[in-house]
Scaffold this active site. Structure first.
Site, PDB file in Angstrom:
ATOM      1  N   ASP A 125       1.245  -1.356   0.283  1.00 13.59           N
ATOM      2  CA  ASP A 125      -0.250  -0.024  -0.088  1.00 13.59           C
ATOM      3  C   ASP A 125       0.762   1.153  -0.368  1.00 13.59           C
ATOM      4  O   ASP A 125       1.888   1.017   0.255  1.00 13.59           O
ATOM      5  CB  ASP A 125      -0.704  -0.212   1.383  1.00 13.59           C
ATOM      6  CG  ASP A 125      -1.578   1.387   1.557  1.00 13.59           C
ATOM      7  OD1 ASP A 125      -1.739   1.059   0.538  1.00 13.59           O
ATOM      8  OD2 ASP A 125      -1.508   1.691   2.545  1.00 13.59           O
ATOM      9  N   ASP A 131      -0.481   5.542   0.758  1.00 13.35           N
ATOM     10  CA  ASP A 131      -1.165   6.157   2.298  1.00 13.35           C
ATOM     11  C   ASP A 131      -0.880   5.478   3.419  1.00 13.35           C
ATOM     12  O   ASP A 131      -1.625   4.555   3.996  1.00 13.35           O
ATOM     13  CB  ASP A 131      -1.936   6.563   1.457  1.00 13.35           C
ATOM     14  CG  ASP A 131      -2.223   7.476   0.398  1.00 13.35           C
ATOM     15  OD1 ASP A 131      -1.437   7.784  -0.182  1.00 13.35           O
ATOM     16  OD2 ASP A 131      -2.862   7.645  -0.058  1.00 13.35           O
ATOM     17  N   LYS A 153      -7.710  -4.981  -3.687  1.00 14.42           N
ATOM     18  CA  LYS A 153      -6.216  -5.024  -3.757  1.00 14.42           C
ATOM     19  C   LYS A 153      -5.749  -6.718  -3.593  1.00 14.42           C
ATOM     20  O   LYS A 153      -5.132  -7.325  -4.504  1.00 14.42           O
ATOM     21  CB  LYS A 153      -5.498  -4.316  -2.188  1.00 14.42           C
ATOM     22  CG  LYS A 153      -5.705  -3.236  -2.555  1.00 14.42           C
ATOM     23  CD  LYS A 153      -4.630  -2.519  -1.228  1.00 14.42           C
ATOM     24  CE  LYS A 153      -4.733  -0.937  -1.850  1.00 14.42           C
ATOM     25  NZ  LYS A 153      -4.258  -0.103  -0.565  1.00 14.42           N
ATOM     26  N   ASP A 193      -1.819  -0.696   6.072  1.00 13.94           N
ATOM     27  CA  ASP A 193      -2.460  -0.380   7.323  1.00 13.94           C
ATOM     28  C   ASP A 193      -3.497  -0.703   7.443  1.00 13.94           C
ATOM     29  O   ASP A 193      -4.467  -0.053   8.859  1.00 13.94           O
ATOM     30  CB  ASP A 193      -1.131   0.783   7.456  1.00 13.94           C
ATOM     31  CG  ASP A 193      -1.868   2.334   6.713  1.00 13.94           C
ATOM     32  OD1 ASP A 193      -2.905   1.825   5.976  1.00 13.94           O
ATOM     33  OD2 ASP A 193      -1.763   3.352   7.051  1.00 13.94           O
ATOM     34  N   ASP A 236      -6.894  -2.751   3.015  1.00 16.31           N
ATOM     35  CA  ASP A 236      -5.780  -3.421   2.899  1.00 16.31           C
ATOM     36  C   ASP A 236      -6.410  -5.464   3.074  1.00 16.31           C
ATOM     37  O   ASP A 236      -4.890  -5.926   2.341  1.00 16.31           O
ATOM     38  CB  ASP A 236      -4.332  -2.967   2.904  1.00 16.31           C
ATOM     39  CG  ASP A 236      -3.812  -1.689   2.698  1.00 16.31           C
ATOM     40  OD1 ASP A 236      -3.699  -1.556   1.864  1.00 16.31           O
ATOM     41  OD2 ASP A 236      -3.422  -0.653   3.686  1.00 16.31           O
TER      42      ASP A 236
END
Lengths: 222, 222
Positions: free
Chosen positions: B8, B10, B149, B172, B176
């Site tokens: 990921d 951000d 994802k 995070d 995700d």
């Protein structure tokens, strides 16, 4: 005292392969945190500048398409696409150029790759269309007359009411010359073109991003 | 042995304000230089991933819009805009959301900001439109069903013929979770949501980019 730093991206805060320099980007943030306005101007497109703004945490407006468009919380477009697109279509029809990926995101310039050794022919044809051709060192662009990095610099100087000696510009390539104007401080990384070195107040010992980090870390000396 | 790292962006390779972590991006490049495939997947748009690809020097395909589109030398679009746009327009008409800047560059998802405490109402309405709603921690997105994802992860595993235990995923936030699938190695920075920590094989000591740098520097332990 320097109150504004305006820097090029490709070759200036990147390495020779265009990878962003951590040291240059960290120094940029330090300079910004010290209260200096930090801005970037590139031949690249608005969403690329959006990414730099977001992921480098830059607060001042940033300029895309060599100064033709600006991003802050909104996007401002200073020039239009009519002439660059007309010229690009003609070159494409003549088989002289191929488009580049970022063209789909352009507002007022077109990027191209020459097909063979046709640069001189393109330059000659450009006069008829009243457009300018530049090369950032990484790609070729068709721009409106007056759409250059000097336009971005003048915009910032007016907006923030700055005198030339309060401004430092950093660049490495010929398309940076329009912002190397009378009275502003000029610094270049060691890889800069001779034409820029001749005009520079300071030539860094290192090339590329490491050189610009060196420049940004000694801002008080300008 | 880990042959693919999918991360990921951000909050994972940035700091808490979204500024890219130099240590995480440098470790990513070291891992890539050692021969491991490194890829990124984000809710953000293709030209932002173009920027990461160009300026971080990443070679593998990168995924935008939560897996809905992919960029390498060309752009591949796996989902379309019909349902996300229809739902966004309806929410906008009802006065429940405002669009976000990156929407102009989206191919198969729409981003929004809720106007007031309307998240539950939006979630309820989404079922009628057969779309999914996610939140990256930085913005809300409307996606097609199956556009997540995990889709990107499965694409990469098939393309490179990888077994789950040869893959490390890093993230995070709740969006995700679809790539935190059975059998793959899972690592999270210390700021990760509890739901991710529960599923993780390794929780870094540091949060955000520093935590991911820590994970990437000990790849041989996975």
């Amino acid at each position: 005292m320097i109150k504004l730093v305006l820097s090029d991206i490709d070759g200036t805060i990147t390495d020779s392969r265009r990878v962003l320099s951590s040291s240059a980007s960290e120094q940029m943030r330090k300079v910004q945190d010290s209260g200096v306005i930090v801005s970037l101007v590139s031949g690249n497109v608005i969403p690329v500048m959006y990414t730099f703004r977001t992921y480098l945490g830059i607060k001042a407006p940033l300029f895309a398409e060599n100064g033709g468009a600006m991003i802050e919380d909104n996007i401002t477009q200073f020039f239009n696409m009519d002439r660059p697109m007309a010229f690009f279509r003609d070159l494409e029809k003549k088989g002289l150029v191929k488009g580049i990926m970022t063209n789909q995101w352009r507002l007022c310039s077109m990027g191209f790759e020459p097909v063979g050794p046709v640069e001189r022919e393109i330059m000659q044809l450009s006069a008829q269309y009243n457009v300018e051709i530049t090369n950032s060192g990484f790609s070729w662009h068709i721009l409106n007359v007056g759409q250059n990095k000097g336009f971005a610099l003048h915009y910032l100087m007016e907006r923030y009411a700055l005198r030339p000696e309060e401004v430092l510009v950093i660049g490495d390539n010929l398309n940076d010359i329009p912002m190397f104007i009378e009275g502003v401080r000029k610094a270049v990384p060691a890889n800069a073109e001779e034409e820029l070195k001749k005009r520079a107040d300071y030539i860094a010992r290192s090339g590329h991003g490491a050189g610009s980090a060196e420049i940004l870390s000694s801002l008080e000396s300008f």
